[in-house]
Design a protein around this motif. Structure first.
Motif, PDB file in Angstrom:
ATOM      1  N   SER A   1      67.319  71.052 -83.150  1.00  0.00           N
ATOM      2  CA  SER A   1      67.023  70.215 -84.322  1.00  0.00           C
ATOM      3  C   SER A   1      66.095  69.052 -84.007  1.00  0.00           C
ATOM      4  O   SER A   1      65.684  68.329 -84.913  1.00  0.00           O
ATOM      5  CB  SER A   1      68.322  69.680 -84.927  1.00  0.00           C
ATOM      6  OG  SER A   1      69.034  68.914 -83.962  1.00  0.00           O
ATOM      7  N   SER A   2      65.744  68.864 -82.751  1.00  0.00           N
ATOM      8  CA  SER A   2      64.889  67.739 -82.356  1.00  0.00           C
ATOM      9  C   SER A   2      63.429  68.121 -82.172  1.00  0.00           C
ATOM     10  O   SER A   2      62.586  67.241 -81.952  1.00  0.00           O
ATOM     11  CB  SER A   2      65.387  67.124 -81.039  1.00  0.00           C
ATOM     12  OG  SER A   2      66.659  66.541 -81.205  1.00  0.00           O
ATOM     13  N   TYR A   3      63.105  69.394 -82.245  1.00  0.00           N
ATOM     14  CA  TYR A   3      61.766  69.862 -81.908  1.00  0.00           C
ATOM     15  C   TYR A   3      61.090  70.582 -83.059  1.00  0.00           C
ATOM     16  O   TYR A   3      61.728  71.351 -83.789  1.00  0.00           O
ATOM     17  CB  TYR A   3      61.825  70.816 -80.716  1.00  0.00           C
ATOM     18  CG  TYR A   3      62.209  70.149 -79.420  1.00  0.00           C
ATOM     19  CD1 TYR A   3      63.545  69.963 -79.096  1.00  0.00           C
ATOM     20  CD2 TYR A   3      61.241  69.696 -78.530  1.00  0.00           C
ATOM     21  CE1 TYR A   3      63.914  69.337 -77.919  1.00  0.00           C
ATOM     22  CE2 TYR A   3      61.593  69.077 -77.346  1.00  0.00           C
ATOM     23  CZ  TYR A   3      62.930  68.903 -77.051  1.00  0.00           C
ATOM     24  OH  TYR A   3      63.287  68.279 -75.878  1.00  0.00           O
TER      25      TYR A   3
ATOM     26  N   TRP B   1      58.289  71.186 -88.787  1.00  0.00           N
ATOM     27  CA  TRP B   1      58.731  70.008 -88.070  1.00  0.00           C
ATOM     28  C   TRP B   1      60.239  70.030 -87.844  1.00  0.00           C
ATOM     29  O   TRP B   1      60.959  70.827 -88.446  1.00  0.00           O
ATOM     30  CB  TRP B   1      58.294  68.754 -88.815  1.00  0.00           C
ATOM     31  CG  TRP B   1      56.838  68.457 -88.614  1.00  0.00           C
ATOM     32  CD1 TRP B   1      55.876  69.289 -88.119  1.00  0.00           C
ATOM     33  CD2 TRP B   1      56.172  67.228 -88.914  1.00  0.00           C
ATOM     34  NE1 TRP B   1      54.671  68.656 -88.093  1.00  0.00           N
ATOM     35  CE2 TRP B   1      54.813  67.382 -88.568  1.00  0.00           C
ATOM     36  CE3 TRP B   1      56.591  65.992 -89.442  1.00  0.00           C
ATOM     37  CZ2 TRP B   1      53.878  66.360 -88.725  1.00  0.00           C
ATOM     38  CZ3 TRP B   1      55.661  64.982 -89.600  1.00  0.00           C
ATOM     39  CH2 TRP B   1      54.323  65.176 -89.253  1.00  0.00           C
ATOM     40  N   TYR B   2      60.693  69.114 -87.002  1.00  0.00           N
ATOM     41  CA  TYR B   2      62.080  69.123 -86.531  1.00  0.00           C
ATOM     42  C   TYR B   2      63.102  69.126 -87.665  1.00  0.00           C
ATOM     43  O   TYR B   2      64.139  69.784 -87.570  1.00  0.00           O
ATOM     44  CB  TYR B   2      62.317  67.908 -85.620  1.00  0.00           C
ATOM     45  CG  TYR B   2      62.371  66.585 -86.357  1.00  0.00           C
ATOM     46  CD1 TYR B   2      61.223  65.982 -86.856  1.00  0.00           C
ATOM     47  CD2 TYR B   2      63.592  65.953 -86.589  1.00  0.00           C
ATOM     48  CE1 TYR B   2      61.280  64.788 -87.548  1.00  0.00           C
ATOM     49  CE2 TYR B   2      63.657  64.748 -87.272  1.00  0.00           C
ATOM     50  CZ  TYR B   2      62.500  64.176 -87.752  1.00  0.00           C
ATOM     51  OH  TYR B   2      62.554  62.993 -88.447  1.00  0.00           O
ATOM     52  N   ASP B   3      62.765  68.436 -88.752  1.00  0.00           N
ATOM     53  CA  ASP B   3      63.723  68.305 -89.852  1.00  0.00           C
ATOM     54  C   ASP B   3      63.391  69.224 -91.023  1.00  0.00           C
ATOM     55  O   ASP B   3      64.035  69.148 -92.070  1.00  0.00           O
ATOM     56  CB  ASP B   3      63.778  66.855 -90.332  1.00  0.00           C
ATOM     57  CG  ASP B   3      62.425  66.340 -90.790  1.00  0.00           C
ATOM     58  OD1 ASP B   3      62.346  65.171 -91.203  1.00  0.00           O
ATOM     59  OD2 ASP B   3      61.438  67.101 -90.730  1.00  0.00           O
ATOM     60  N   GLY B   4      62.391  70.061 -90.848  1.00  0.00           N
ATOM     61  CA  GLY B   4      62.035  71.013 -91.899  1.00  0.00           C
ATOM     62  C   GLY B   4      61.251  70.428 -93.046  1.00  0.00           C
ATOM     63  O   GLY B   4      60.916  71.150 -93.990  1.00  0.00           O
ATOM     64  N   THR B   5      60.922  69.135 -92.974  1.00  0.00           N
ATOM     65  CA  THR B   5      60.254  68.503 -94.118  1.00  0.00           C
ATOM     66  C   THR B   5      58.780  68.853 -94.210  1.00  0.00           C
ATOM     67  O   THR B   5      58.199  68.818 -95.286  1.00  0.00           O
ATOM     68  CB  THR B   5      60.374  66.973 -94.022  1.00  0.00           C
ATOM     69  OG1 THR B   5      59.853  66.534 -92.769  1.00  0.00           O
ATOM     70  CG2 THR B   5      61.817  66.528 -94.174  1.00  0.00           C
TER      71      THR B   5
ATOM     72  N   GLY C   1      59.148  66.413 -82.137  1.00  0.00           N
ATOM     73  CA  GLY C   1      59.572  66.876 -83.450  1.00  0.00           C
ATOM     74  C   GLY C   1      58.479  66.973 -84.488  1.00  0.00           C
ATOM     75  O   GLY C   1      58.678  67.590 -85.540  1.00  0.00           O
ATOM     76  N   THR C   2      57.329  66.404 -84.204  1.00  0.00           N
ATOM     77  CA  THR C   2      56.259  66.374 -85.197  1.00  0.00           C
ATOM     78  C   THR C   2      54.961  66.898 -84.599  1.00  0.00           C
ATOM     79  O   THR C   2      54.972  67.879 -83.870  1.00  0.00           O
ATOM     80  CB  THR C   2      56.098  64.938 -85.723  1.00  0.00           C
ATOM     81  OG1 THR C   2      55.791  64.064 -84.628  1.00  0.00           O
ATOM     82  CG2 THR C   2      57.389  64.464 -86.383  1.00  0.00           C
TER      83      THR C   2
ATOM     84  N   ILE D   1      69.296  75.282 -88.644  1.00  0.00           N
ATOM     85  CA  ILE D   1      69.806  74.456 -87.555  1.00  0.00           C
ATOM     86  C   ILE D   1      71.179  74.929 -87.100  1.00  0.00           C
ATOM     87  O   ILE D   1      71.508  74.909 -85.916  1.00  0.00           O
ATOM     88  CB  ILE D   1      69.849  72.977 -87.983  1.00  0.00           C
ATOM     89  CG1 ILE D   1      68.465  72.479 -88.387  1.00  0.00           C
ATOM     90  CG2 ILE D   1      70.425  72.121 -86.867  1.00  0.00           C
ATOM     91  CD1 ILE D   1      67.434  72.567 -87.282  1.00  0.00           C
TER      92      ILE D   1
ATOM     93  N   ARG E   1      63.745  77.345 -90.746  1.00  0.00           N
ATOM     94  CA  ARG E   1      64.662  77.232 -89.610  1.00  0.00           C
ATOM     95  C   ARG E   1      66.079  77.023 -90.118  1.00  0.00           C
ATOM     96  O   ARG E   1      66.293  76.441 -91.191  1.00  0.00           O
ATOM     97  CB  ARG E   1      64.241  76.083 -88.688  1.00  0.00           C
ATOM     98  CG  ARG E   1      64.294  74.711 -89.298  1.00  0.00           C
ATOM     99  CD  ARG E   1      63.513  73.673 -88.457  1.00  0.00           C
ATOM    100  NE  ARG E   1      64.021  73.579 -87.096  1.00  0.00           N
ATOM    101  CZ  ARG E   1      63.337  73.010 -86.098  1.00  0.00           C
ATOM    102  NH1 ARG E   1      62.123  72.524 -86.309  1.00  0.00           N
ATOM    103  NH2 ARG E   1      63.869  72.949 -84.883  1.00  0.00           N
TER     104      ARG E   1
END
Lengths: 107, 120
Positions: free
Chosen positions: B30-32, B52-56, B102-103, B74, B72
Protein backbone atom coordinates in the motif's frame (compact mmCIF):
# COMPACT_ATOMS: atom_id res chain seq x y z
CA UNK A 1 5.66 12.62 -25.06
CA UNK A 2 9.39 12.64 -24.33
CA UNK A 3 11.43 10.72 -26.88
CA UNK A 4 14.46 8.79 -25.65
CA UNK A 5 17.13 7.98 -28.21
CA UNK A 6 19.94 5.55 -27.46
CA UNK A 7 23.15 5.11 -29.38
CA UNK A 8 24.49 2.90 -30.64
CA UNK A 9 21.75 0.35 -31.30
CA UNK A 10 24.33 -2.44 -31.35
CA UNK A 11 27.78 -2.48 -29.81
CA UNK A 12 30.41 -5.16 -30.32
CA UNK A 13 33.08 -5.35 -27.64
CA UNK A 14 35.47 -7.72 -25.91
CA UNK A 15 35.85 -8.82 -22.32
CA UNK A 16 37.87 -6.18 -20.49
CA UNK A 17 36.81 -3.31 -22.77
CA UNK A 18 35.45 -0.03 -21.48
CA UNK A 19 32.14 0.77 -23.18
CA UNK A 20 29.80 3.74 -23.14
CA UNK A 21 26.15 3.91 -24.18
CA UNK A 22 24.48 7.27 -24.76
CA UNK A 23 20.87 8.26 -24.16
CA UNK A 24 19.35 11.56 -25.27
CA UNK A 25 16.00 12.96 -24.19
CA UNK A 26 13.90 15.17 -26.46
CA UNK A 27 13.52 17.67 -23.60
CA UNK A 28 15.05 18.13 -20.18
CA UNK A 29 14.30 15.42 -17.65
CA UNK A 30 16.62 16.75 -14.96
CA UNK A 31 18.24 13.60 -13.48
CA UNK A 32 15.15 11.42 -13.59
CA UNK A 33 16.68 8.63 -15.62
CA UNK A 34 17.21 4.92 -15.07
CA UNK A 35 19.27 2.29 -16.85
CA UNK A 36 18.18 -1.35 -17.09
CA UNK A 37 19.91 -4.52 -18.24
CA UNK A 38 17.87 -7.24 -19.90
CA UNK A 39 18.95 -10.74 -20.86
CA UNK A 40 17.01 -12.86 -23.32
CA UNK A 41 13.83 -14.28 -21.81
CA UNK A 42 14.30 -12.44 -18.52
CA UNK A 43 12.83 -9.38 -16.88
CA UNK A 44 14.85 -6.16 -16.96
CA UNK A 45 17.11 -5.45 -14.00
CA UNK A 46 17.63 -1.96 -12.59
CA UNK A 47 21.27 -0.86 -12.72
CA UNK A 48 21.28 2.92 -12.26
CA UNK A 49 18.61 5.36 -11.04
CA UNK A 50 18.50 9.14 -10.74
CA UNK A 51 21.04 9.16 -13.60
CA UNK A 52 24.07 8.27 -11.48
CA UNK A 53 23.00 6.27 -8.40
CA UNK A 54 24.07 2.63 -8.40
CA UNK A 55 21.33 0.19 -7.41
CA UNK A 56 22.20 -2.00 -4.45
CA UNK A 57 24.00 -5.18 -5.47
CA UNK A 58 25.04 -3.91 -8.91
CA UNK A 59 28.80 -4.18 -9.57
CA UNK A 60 30.77 -0.95 -9.33
CA UNK A 61 32.04 -1.33 -12.91
CA UNK A 62 28.67 0.14 -13.94
CA UNK A 63 28.31 3.91 -13.70
CA UNK A 64 25.94 6.55 -14.99
CA UNK A 65 26.26 10.25 -15.61
CA UNK A 66 24.49 13.20 -17.14
CA UNK A 67 21.57 15.52 -16.57
CA UNK A 68 19.11 17.51 -18.62
CA UNK A 69 19.01 15.79 -22.00
CA UNK A 70 22.29 13.87 -22.28
CA UNK A 71 23.14 10.74 -20.31
CA UNK A 72 25.68 7.95 -20.44
CA UNK A 73 26.04 4.46 -19.06
CA UNK A 74 29.63 3.25 -18.75
CA UNK A 75 30.90 -0.24 -18.06
CA UNK A 76 34.52 0.12 -17.02
CA UNK A 77 35.73 -3.41 -17.76
CA UNK A 78 33.31 -5.73 -19.55
CA UNK A 79 32.68 -9.12 -18.01
CA UNK A 80 31.12 -12.13 -19.78
CA UNK A 81 27.89 -11.64 -17.78
CA UNK A 82 27.47 -8.09 -19.16
CA UNK A 83 26.54 -9.09 -22.70
CA UNK A 84 22.87 -8.15 -22.82
CA UNK A 85 20.53 -5.39 -23.98
CA UNK A 86 20.51 -2.08 -22.12
CA UNK A 87 17.64 0.41 -21.92
CA UNK A 88 17.41 3.93 -20.61
CA UNK A 89 14.08 5.24 -19.29
CA UNK A 90 12.86 8.64 -18.16
CA UNK A 91 10.54 9.09 -15.19
CA UNK A 92 10.18 12.84 -15.10
CA UNK A 93 6.84 12.87 -16.91
CA UNK A 94 4.03 10.49 -17.73
CA UNK A 95 3.97 8.64 -20.00
CA UNK A 96 7.27 7.12 -18.99
CA UNK A 97 9.34 6.33 -22.06
CA UNK A 98 12.23 4.01 -22.84
CA UNK A 99 15.04 4.19 -25.31
CA UNK A 100 14.96 1.64 -28.10
CA UNK A 101 17.72 -0.42 -26.49
CA UNK A 102 21.41 -1.10 -27.08
CA UNK A 103 22.43 -4.69 -27.70
CA UNK A 104 25.92 -5.38 -26.37
CA UNK A 105 27.49 -8.24 -28.29
CA UNK A 106 30.70 -10.19 -27.94
CA UNK A 107 33.28 -9.21 -30.57
CA UNK B 1 12.27 -10.93 -0.18
CA UNK B 2 10.42 -8.59 -2.50
CA UNK B 3 8.52 -10.58 -5.10
CA UNK B 4 6.04 -9.88 -7.88
CA UNK B 5 4.27 -12.76 -9.60
CA UNK B 6 2.10 -12.10 -12.65
CA UNK B 7 -0.66 -14.38 -13.91
CA UNK B 8 -3.62 -14.35 -16.23
CA UNK B 9 -1.90 -14.27 -19.60
CA UNK B 10 -2.89 -16.48 -22.49
CA UNK B 11 -4.27 -16.54 -26.01
CA UNK B 12 -7.33 -14.39 -26.66
CA UNK B 13 -9.21 -13.38 -29.78
CA UNK B 14 -9.07 -9.87 -31.10
CA UNK B 15 -11.80 -7.70 -29.57
CA UNK B 16 -12.10 -9.78 -26.40
CA UNK B 17 -11.03 -9.00 -22.84
CA UNK B 18 -8.47 -10.36 -20.40
CA UNK B 19 -7.47 -9.52 -16.83
CA UNK B 20 -3.90 -9.78 -15.62
CA UNK B 21 -3.01 -10.09 -11.95
CA UNK B 22 0.20 -9.42 -10.04
CA UNK B 23 0.64 -10.82 -6.53
CA UNK B 24 3.03 -8.76 -4.42
CA UNK B 25 4.91 -9.93 -1.34
CA UNK B 26 7.85 -8.95 0.84
CA UNK B 27 7.03 -5.23 1.07
CA UNK B 28 4.26 -2.87 2.17
CA UNK B 29 2.18 -2.96 -1.01
CA UNK B 30 0.00 0.00 0.00
CA UNK B 31 3.02 2.32 0.15
CA UNK B 32 4.21 1.98 -3.45
CA UNK B 33 3.08 3.02 -6.88
CA UNK B 34 2.75 0.05 -9.22
CA UNK B 35 3.24 -0.12 -12.98
CA UNK B 36 2.61 -2.36 -15.96
CA UNK B 37 5.26 -2.45 -18.70
CA UNK B 38 5.04 -4.61 -21.82
CA UNK B 39 7.39 -5.99 -24.43
CA UNK B 40 6.18 -7.19 -27.83
CA UNK B 41 8.07 -10.15 -29.32
CA UNK B 42 11.54 -9.06 -30.41
CA UNK B 43 10.83 -5.44 -29.51
CA UNK B 44 11.76 -2.96 -26.79
CA UNK B 45 10.04 -2.02 -23.56
CA UNK B 46 6.82 0.02 -23.51
CA UNK B 47 5.40 1.53 -20.34
CA UNK B 48 1.65 0.85 -20.11
CA UNK B 49 0.14 2.26 -16.92
CA UNK B 50 0.70 3.29 -13.31
CA UNK B 51 -1.45 3.48 -10.19
CA UNK B 52 -0.30 5.52 -7.23
CA UNK B 53 0.02 4.06 -3.75
CA UNK B 54 -3.48 5.09 -2.68
CA UNK B 55 -5.20 4.47 -6.00
CA UNK B 56 -6.11 8.12 -6.43
CA UNK B 57 -4.04 8.70 -9.57
CA UNK B 58 -3.80 6.50 -12.62
CA UNK B 59 -1.98 7.25 -15.87
CA UNK B 60 -1.91 5.36 -19.16
CA UNK B 61 0.02 5.17 -22.39
CA UNK B 62 -1.93 6.63 -25.30
CA UNK B 63 -1.85 3.23 -27.00
CA UNK B 64 -4.04 1.68 -24.28
CA UNK B 65 -6.03 4.65 -22.95
CA UNK B 66 -9.74 3.92 -22.90
CA UNK B 67 -9.21 0.16 -23.34
CA UNK B 68 -7.07 -0.82 -20.32
CA UNK B 69 -7.78 -0.17 -16.64
CA UNK B 70 -5.23 -0.51 -13.84
CA UNK B 71 -6.41 -1.20 -10.30
CA UNK B 72 -5.19 -2.59 -7.01
CA UNK B 73 -6.64 -4.49 -4.07
CA UNK B 74 -4.73 -3.60 -0.91
CA UNK B 75 -6.41 -6.35 1.08
CA UNK B 76 -5.07 -8.95 -1.36
CA UNK B 77 -1.72 -7.27 -2.13
CA UNK B 78 -2.62 -7.61 -5.78
CA UNK B 79 -2.32 -5.38 -8.84
CA UNK B 80 -4.60 -5.83 -11.85
CA UNK B 81 -4.71 -4.84 -15.49
CA UNK B 82 -8.12 -5.18 -17.12
CA UNK B 83 -7.62 -5.24 -20.87
CA UNK B 84 -10.56 -4.88 -23.21
CA UNK B 85 -11.06 -4.58 -26.97
CA UNK B 86 -7.73 -6.31 -27.44
CA UNK B 87 -5.81 -5.86 -30.67
CA UNK B 88 -3.05 -7.83 -32.34
CA UNK B 89 -0.58 -5.08 -31.38
CA UNK B 90 -1.29 -5.78 -27.68
CA UNK B 91 0.52 -9.11 -28.05
CA UNK B 92 3.41 -8.91 -25.59
CA UNK B 93 4.90 -10.06 -22.33
CA UNK B 94 3.40 -7.92 -19.58
CA UNK B 95 5.56 -7.09 -16.57
CA UNK B 96 4.36 -5.86 -13.20
CA UNK B 97 6.86 -3.36 -11.75
CA UNK B 98 7.15 -1.63 -8.37
CA UNK B 99 7.80 2.10 -8.17
CA UNK B 100 10.53 3.57 -5.97
CA UNK B 101 7.87 5.43 -3.99
CA UNK B 102 4.15 5.98 -3.79
CA UNK B 103 3.88 8.61 -6.49
CA UNK B 104 5.92 9.89 -9.46
CA UNK B 105 9.23 8.05 -9.30
CA UNK B 106 11.32 5.43 -11.02
CA UNK B 107 10.77 1.68 -10.97
CA UNK B 108 12.88 -0.98 -9.33
CA UNK B 109 11.52 -4.52 -8.84
CA UNK B 110 10.13 -6.42 -11.84
CA UNK B 111 8.04 -9.56 -12.00
CA UNK B 112 8.91 -12.37 -14.41
CA UNK B 113 6.14 -11.41 -16.83
CA UNK B 114 3.05 -13.06 -18.28
CA UNK B 115 2.57 -13.52 -22.01
CA UNK B 116 -0.52 -12.31 -23.85
CA UNK B 117 -1.21 -13.32 -27.44
CA UNK B 118 -4.05 -11.69 -29.33
CA UNK B 119 -5.15 -13.72 -32.32
CA UNK B 120 -7.29 -12.63 -35.22
Amino acid sequence: DIQMTQSPSTLSASVGDRVTITCRASQSISSWLAWYQQKVGKAPKLLIYDASSLESGVPSRFSGSGSGTEFTLTISSLQPDDFATYYCQQYNYYPYTFGQGTKLEIK
Amino acid sequence: QVQLVESGGGVVQSGRSLRLSCAASGFIFSSYAMHWVRQAPGRGLEWVAVIWYDGTNKYYADSVKGRFTISRDISKNTLYLQMSNLRAEDTAVYFCVRGFSGTLSGMDVWGQGTAVTVSS
